[in-house]
Scaffold this motif. Structure first.
Motif, short mmCIF file in Angstrom:
data_model
loop_
_atom_site.label_atom_id
_atom_site.label_comp_id
_atom_site.label_asym_id
_atom_site.label_seq_id
_atom_site.Cartn_x
_atom_site.Cartn_y
_atom_site.Cartn_z
N GLN A 437 0.86 -1.10 -0.27
CA GLN A 437 -0.28 0.26 -0.17
C GLN A 437 0.80 1.48 0.05
O GLN A 437 1.67 1.34 0.81
CB GLN A 437 -0.88 -0.33 1.58
CG GLN A 437 -1.73 1.36 0.78
CD GLN A 437 -2.87 1.56 0.52
OE1 GLN A 437 -3.62 0.78 0.43
NE2 GLN A 437 -2.93 2.41 -0.36
N ALA A 438 0.78 1.80 -1.01
CA ALA A 438 1.97 3.05 -0.87
C ALA A 438 0.59 4.21 -0.52
O ALA A 438 -0.51 4.55 -0.69
CB ALA A 438 1.30 3.53 -2.29
N ARG A 439 1.40 5.24 0.23
CA ARG A 439 0.29 6.12 1.24
C ARG A 439 1.52 7.59 1.16
O ARG A 439 2.75 7.43 1.44
CB ARG A 439 0.46 6.30 2.85
CG ARG A 439 -0.36 4.85 2.86
CD ARG A 439 -0.69 4.14 4.35
NE ARG A 439 -1.53 3.72 4.35
CZ ARG A 439 -1.40 2.10 4.68
NH1 ARG A 439 -0.37 1.73 4.54
NH2 ARG A 439 -2.56 0.99 4.86
N VAL A 440 0.90 8.90 1.52
CA VAL A 440 1.71 9.74 1.35
C VAL A 440 1.73 9.90 2.88
O VAL A 440 1.17 9.76 4.31
CB VAL A 440 0.36 11.49 1.45
CG1 VAL A 440 1.49 12.39 1.69
CG2 VAL A 440 0.36 10.97 -0.42
N THR A 441 3.33 10.07 3.22
CA THR A 441 4.04 10.18 4.70
C THR A 441 4.51 11.84 5.20
O THR A 441 4.43 11.93 6.63
CB THR A 441 4.50 8.85 5.48
OG1 THR A 441 5.89 8.92 4.15
CG2 THR A 441 3.53 7.28 4.80
N GLY A 442 4.32 12.51 4.69
CA GLY A 442 4.73 13.60 4.59
C GLY A 442 5.56 14.83 3.57
O GLY A 442 4.83 13.87 2.38
N VAL A 443 6.54 15.20 3.96
CA VAL A 443 6.53 16.24 2.94
C VAL A 443 8.04 16.87 3.52
O VAL A 443 8.73 17.14 4.55
CB VAL A 443 6.10 17.56 2.68
CG1 VAL A 443 5.70 18.95 3.72
CG2 VAL A 443 6.33 18.78 1.47
N VAL A 444 9.07 17.08 2.58
CA VAL A 444 10.22 18.00 2.78
C VAL A 444 10.61 18.79 2.01
O VAL A 444 9.54 19.59 1.19
CB VAL A 444 11.44 16.59 2.25
CG1 VAL A 444 11.05 15.35 2.80
CG2 VAL A 444 11.37 16.41 0.50
N ASP A 445 11.43 20.12 2.56
CA ASP A 445 11.94 21.19 1.09
C ASP A 445 12.50 21.25 0.08
O ASP A 445 12.80 20.26 -0.26
CB ASP A 445 13.09 22.30 2.45
CG ASP A 445 12.42 22.63 3.53
OD1 ASP A 445 11.44 22.59 3.81
OD2 ASP A 445 13.48 22.72 4.58
N CYS A 446 11.89 21.58 -1.01
CA CYS A 446 11.85 21.22 -1.91
C CYS A 446 11.87 22.19 -3.32
O CYS A 446 11.21 22.55 -3.86
CB CYS A 446 11.13 19.96 -2.95
SG CYS A 446 11.57 19.51 -4.21
#
Length: 561
Positions: A437-446
């Protein structure tokens, strides 16, 4: 803000049994493609490209992915896999290798030849591994299999990644031309085979997902190009991408048929076509090429120039011709053929070049009025085939603006991929694959990293805002000299303005306002130069906004003598 998801936080540590996918570019934009895979503490990078600046980026040469996420983990990178040789997939490699020169580069023969030539200009000799379709390579925890795909440049590859945490298929840029000029088809049999094995996460090209049907085959534009050559009275100037080997091949064939000689214009065009010819990807008819310096010796109706600048780039050859700033003097009777599509965001620049060329008397033929170019990307019908063949468990649309990725996601849902397994993400959004299962887990500076002349990363949004103001609104300098003892104005205010249509006399009207503002501030005990400069700035700004309806850059100078 460096990402459009303020509700997300930095991702937690990756589960030991998981596979993390971090797109650092290419999601929400056409360009800057770069995706980082992580599992078991090791990293694999797929593509490392640039984004070309728009009008809102004055002075910027290139836009790079933000390497900060991996900058302190460069030793964990197994390799950089390059799917094909376009600038939006390989252009940032020199800037990554400047951080660590021995990161291995993996790609097809042509792709590596193009990046090696680019790296030579940066005085970097890379470690490379050339691969072909059907080949498998084990790189630590990553098992890679390369699959042939058809695109607008030869030797493009998709990559199937096997890990203990799951499998991932990245198409790179692709389409399904059934009659490709080089006979190299997108290998749907291999797509089906890995689909049978199981594709846990499918990263697929979105660029044409909102276009119904199928992308026109390359062969169908040859008659349109031949027609242009038959009707041209004088010189023919063809503008296309310097990496579009297939289009240049068609131009060479048409020129040979019409009895014309061909010269390449632009450093990247000369370099790339030389590489393609040396490696056998470009078949040059005997005696057809001539040096640009010898063009003047030939009759105009025997000349074809193949040039860079199809996207309106200011310093490219075609733009300079339109501005009469090039050795090639375009005039009446010349025919200019724009053999490329418009990259979103470049429309105004391209139309400026078209208008400039037409003012000089040239006939301009482009995709809008003739079938002289076809896309290198799969349309909706081809993407539906891909989904039905691969049958992925999870889908992450890549490579495109948000509208393209949204359309791609809809296609995935229509073919039966569950809604919760279709992820719409943008640059910096982290996706973890765990237990299928693929899930969004966060965000990094980009954020964007700007190449500005010799400076890399020093230009920021504040500086670009200043440049836009200088470009669009002009600037006003106001100099005031105060008597250090009394605090009274000893000289000035003196006003200097640039970038205004109004006569200089109008700026005399602001002088009394500045005098009153400064005198009142001094009476209230303000004697600090910086604080007085802000008083001057506010007085001038208020007047300019009310009187001129402008918001110029204001440079106040307050000195005490």
């Amino acid at each position: 803000m460096s990402h459009p998801h303020p509700e997300l936080t930095y991702p937690p540590a990756l589960d030991p049994a998981g596979l993390r996918v971090v797109p650092l570019g290419g999601l929400g934009e056409v360009g800057r493609n770069m995706t980082v895979l992580e599992t078991k503490g090791r990293l694999l990078v797929i593509d490392c490209g640039v984004l070309f600046p728009e009008d809102s980026h004055p002075g910027v040469d290139l836009i790079l992915p933000d390497f900060s996420y991996i900058e302190d983990r460069l030793g964990d990178i197994e390799a950089v896999v390059l799917t094909h040789g376009h600038e939006d997939h390989i252009g940032a490699v020199p800037y990554l290798l400047k951080l660590k020169r021995d990161i291995p580069l993996i790609g097809s023969t042509l792709t590596l030849a193009l990046i090696e030539a680019k790296l030579k200009e940066h005085r970097i000799k890379p470690y490379t591994l050339a691969v072909k379709e059907g080949r498998r390579e084990r790189l630590g925890v990553f098992d890679l299999e390369f699959i042939a795909v058809n695109h607008s440049i030869p030797d493009a590859l998709a990559v199937f990644v096997r890990t203990a945490a799951g499998t991932l298929l990245h198409t790179g840029d692709f389409k399904m031309d059934q009659l490709p000029l080089d006979g190299r088809l997108t290998d749907l049999r291999s797509f089906a085979r890995v689909g049978e094995e199981g594709v846990d996460l499918f990263l697929t090209d979105s660029t044409n997902a909102d276009i119904p049907g199928f992308t026109t085959p390359e062969r169908e534009i040859a008659p349109a190009i031949d027609k242009v050559f038959r009707h041209a009275r004088r010189r023919i100037i063809v503008a296309c991408f310097s990496s579009h080997v297939h289009r240049v091949q068609q131009v060479l064939d048409a020129a040979d048929k019409a009895g014309r000689k061909v010269a390449f214009v632009g450093r990247s065009m000369v370099r790339n076509m030389g590489i393609a010819a040396d490696l056998g990807y470009l078949h040059v008819p005997e005696g057809i090429l001539v040096d640009l310096k010898r063009i003047g010796e030939l009759p105009d109706d025997e000349v074809v120039l193949v040039s860079t600048g199809s996207q309106g780039e200011p310093m490219a050859a075609l733009s300079r011709m339109a501005n009469r700033d090039h050795r090639i003097d375009v005039g009446p009777g010349d025919t200019v053929l724009l053999a490329s599509s418009l990259i979103p965001g470049n429309e105004n620049a391209v139309y400026r070049v078209i208008n400039g060329l037409m003012r000089l008397g040239a006939t301009v033929v482009h995709k809008g009025i003739a079938k002289v170019h076809v896309s290198g990307h799969a349309s909706a019908g081809e993407l539906l085939y891909a989904y039905n063949i691969v049958r992925p468990r999870n889908v992450l649309p890549v490579h495109g603006e948000y509208r393209h990725m949204y359309a791609n996601a809809q296609l995935a849902r229509e073919t039966g991929v569950p809604d919760e397994n279709v992820l719409l993400a943008e640059d910096g959004v982290v996706i973890d694959l765990l237990d299928g299962q693929a899930r969004v887990t966060g965000v990094v500076d980009c954020g964007y990293v700007y190449v500005d002349g010799s400076n890399i990363g020093g230009t920021d949004e504040a500086l670009l805002k200043d440049r836009r103001i200088l470009r669009d609104e002009g600037f006003i300098t106001c100099i005031v000299v105060l008597d250090a003892a009394s605090g009274k104005i000893a000289s000035g205010p003196e006003i200097m303005a640039r970038g205004f249509a109004e006569d200089d006399e109008i700026f005399q009207n602001v002088i009394p306002k500045v005098e009153r503002a400064v005198e009142e501030a001094v009476r209230n005990g303000v004697r600090d130069d910086h604080q007085l400069q802000q008083v001057v700035r506010r007085a001038v700004g208020s007047w300019a906004g009310g009187k001129l309806r402008r918001r110029p850059m204001i440079i106040p100078v307050v000195m005490q003598a």
